[in-house]
Write a protein that holds these residues in place. Structure first.
Motif, short mmCIF file in Angstrom:
data_model
loop_
_atom_site.label_atom_id
_atom_site.label_comp_id
_atom_site.label_asym_id
_atom_site.label_seq_id
_atom_site.Cartn_x
_atom_site.Cartn_y
_atom_site.Cartn_z
N HIS A 22 0.86 -1.20 0.00
CA HIS A 22 0.00 0.00 0.00
C HIS A 22 0.89 1.24 0.00
N PRO A 23 1.67 1.46 -1.07
CA PRO A 23 2.69 2.51 -1.04
C PRO A 23 2.17 3.94 -0.94
N HIS A 24 0.92 4.18 -1.29
CA HIS A 24 0.40 5.55 -1.23
C HIS A 24 -0.55 5.77 -0.07
N ALA A 25 -0.74 4.74 0.75
CA ALA A 25 -1.65 4.84 1.89
C ALA A 25 -0.88 5.28 3.13
N HIS A 26 -1.62 5.83 4.07
CA HIS A 26 -1.07 6.27 5.35
C HIS A 26 -1.75 5.46 6.45
N PHE A 27 -0.98 5.01 7.42
CA PHE A 27 -1.52 4.19 8.50
C PHE A 27 -1.05 4.71 9.84
N THR A 28 -1.96 4.72 10.82
CA THR A 28 -1.54 4.94 12.19
C THR A 28 -1.03 3.61 12.72
N ALA A 29 -0.37 3.62 13.86
CA ALA A 29 0.10 2.38 14.46
C ALA A 29 -1.08 1.46 14.75
N ASP A 30 -2.19 2.02 15.24
CA ASP A 30 -3.37 1.21 15.53
C ASP A 30 -3.94 0.57 14.27
N GLU A 31 -4.02 1.35 13.18
CA GLU A 31 -4.53 0.81 11.92
C GLU A 31 -3.63 -0.30 11.40
N LEU A 32 -2.34 -0.10 11.53
CA LEU A 32 -1.38 -1.10 11.09
C LEU A 32 -1.52 -2.37 11.91
N CYS A 33 -1.64 -2.22 13.21
CA CYS A 33 -1.82 -3.36 14.10
C CYS A 33 -3.10 -4.12 13.72
N ASP A 34 -4.20 -3.41 13.51
CA ASP A 34 -5.47 -4.04 13.12
C ASP A 34 -5.34 -4.77 11.78
N ALA A 35 -4.66 -4.15 10.81
CA ALA A 35 -4.50 -4.77 9.49
C ALA A 35 -3.69 -6.05 9.59
N LEU A 36 -2.65 -6.05 10.40
CA LEU A 36 -1.83 -7.25 10.56
C LEU A 36 -2.59 -8.34 11.30
N LEU A 83 9.19 10.67 -1.78
CA LEU A 83 7.78 10.72 -2.14
C LEU A 83 7.10 12.03 -1.74
N CYS A 84 7.37 12.55 -0.58
CA CYS A 84 6.65 13.72 -0.10
C CYS A 84 7.52 14.96 0.01
N HIS A 85 8.57 15.02 -0.76
CA HIS A 85 9.45 16.18 -0.69
C HIS A 85 9.12 17.26 -1.70
N ALA A 86 8.12 17.03 -2.54
CA ALA A 86 7.87 18.01 -3.59
C ALA A 86 6.40 18.25 -3.86
N HIS A 87 5.56 18.04 -2.87
CA HIS A 87 4.15 18.36 -3.08
C HIS A 87 3.42 18.60 -1.76
N PHE A 88 2.26 19.19 -1.88
CA PHE A 88 1.40 19.47 -0.75
C PHE A 88 0.49 18.28 -0.48
N HIS A 89 -0.21 18.33 0.64
CA HIS A 89 -1.15 17.28 1.01
C HIS A 89 -2.49 17.91 1.33
N LEU A 90 -3.56 17.18 1.01
CA LEU A 90 -4.92 17.58 1.36
C LEU A 90 -5.48 16.51 2.28
N LYS A 91 -6.04 16.90 3.41
CA LYS A 91 -6.60 15.96 4.38
C LYS A 91 -8.09 16.18 4.47
N CYS A 92 -8.86 15.13 4.17
CA CYS A 92 -10.31 15.23 4.28
C CYS A 92 -10.71 15.09 5.75
N GLY A 96 -10.86 11.25 6.46
CA GLY A 96 -9.51 11.15 6.98
C GLY A 96 -8.43 10.82 5.95
N ILE A 97 -8.80 10.66 4.69
CA ILE A 97 -7.82 10.34 3.66
C ILE A 97 -6.87 11.52 3.46
N LEU A 98 -5.59 11.20 3.28
CA LEU A 98 -4.58 12.20 3.00
C LEU A 98 -4.19 12.05 1.53
N TYR A 99 -4.41 13.11 0.75
CA TYR A 99 -4.12 13.11 -0.68
C TYR A 99 -2.81 13.83 -0.94
#
Length: 148
Positions: A22-36, A83-92, A96-99
């Motif tokens: 999931h190279p473009h997704a963002h996960f909190t530690a809790d989300e990662l723990c749940d996914a695993l 990956l994130c050194h040359a663009h802005f981010h939008l957070k819904c 909660g998605i980060l674009y």
């Protein structure tokens, strides 16, 4: 030692595989723990945090703190973290998605801030908050129509 900064463990390998899947997704530690856990991988939260620290130290993942006081989220840092050194981010604020946003207008803003205000933008911390199109549409669909 592994390329991910530290000794390779089954848990760290599972975490790294999840980020790579999931190279473009963002996960909190809790989300990662749940996914695993959903994949049948037994892992404790403290193990996840230790692995995230090691992976961040090595530049394999990046850490984002989007809202003060809230959990940080992490993303796979392809190409050594570029990956994130040359663009802005939008957070819904709804879903909660980060674009990631590559936009000439924002590039112009960055250039303006540098030229006119002697200010350098830190792209890892550039988050604009609002509502994404799918959430905006869903919210519009649930609003009662005014009867005139």
């Amino acid at each position: 030692m592994s390329e991910s900064g530290g000794y390779r463990t089954r848990q760290r390998t599972a975490i790294l595989q999840h980020f790579r899947a999931h190279p473009h997704a963002h996960f909190t530690a809790d989300e990662l723990c749940d996914a695993l856990h959903a994949k049948g991988i037994a892992i404790g939260k403290s193990t996840v945090y230790r692995a995230l620290d090691k992976l961040e130290e090595s530049g394999t993942i990046r850490r984002f703190t989007l809202t003060p006081g809230m959990s940080a989220c992490y993303q796979y840092a392809e190409g050594g973290g570029e990956l994130c050194h040359a663009h802005f981010h939008l957070k819904c604020l709804v879903c909660g998605i980060l674009y990631h946003v590559d936009c000439d207008h924002l590039d112009e803003l960055t250039a303006h801030l540098g030229a006119k205000h002697n200010f350098t933008v830190d792209y890892a911390k550039t988050v604009l908050y609002g509502t994404c199109d799918p959430c905006r549409r869903a919210l519009s669909a649930t609003k009662p129509k005014n009867e005139s």
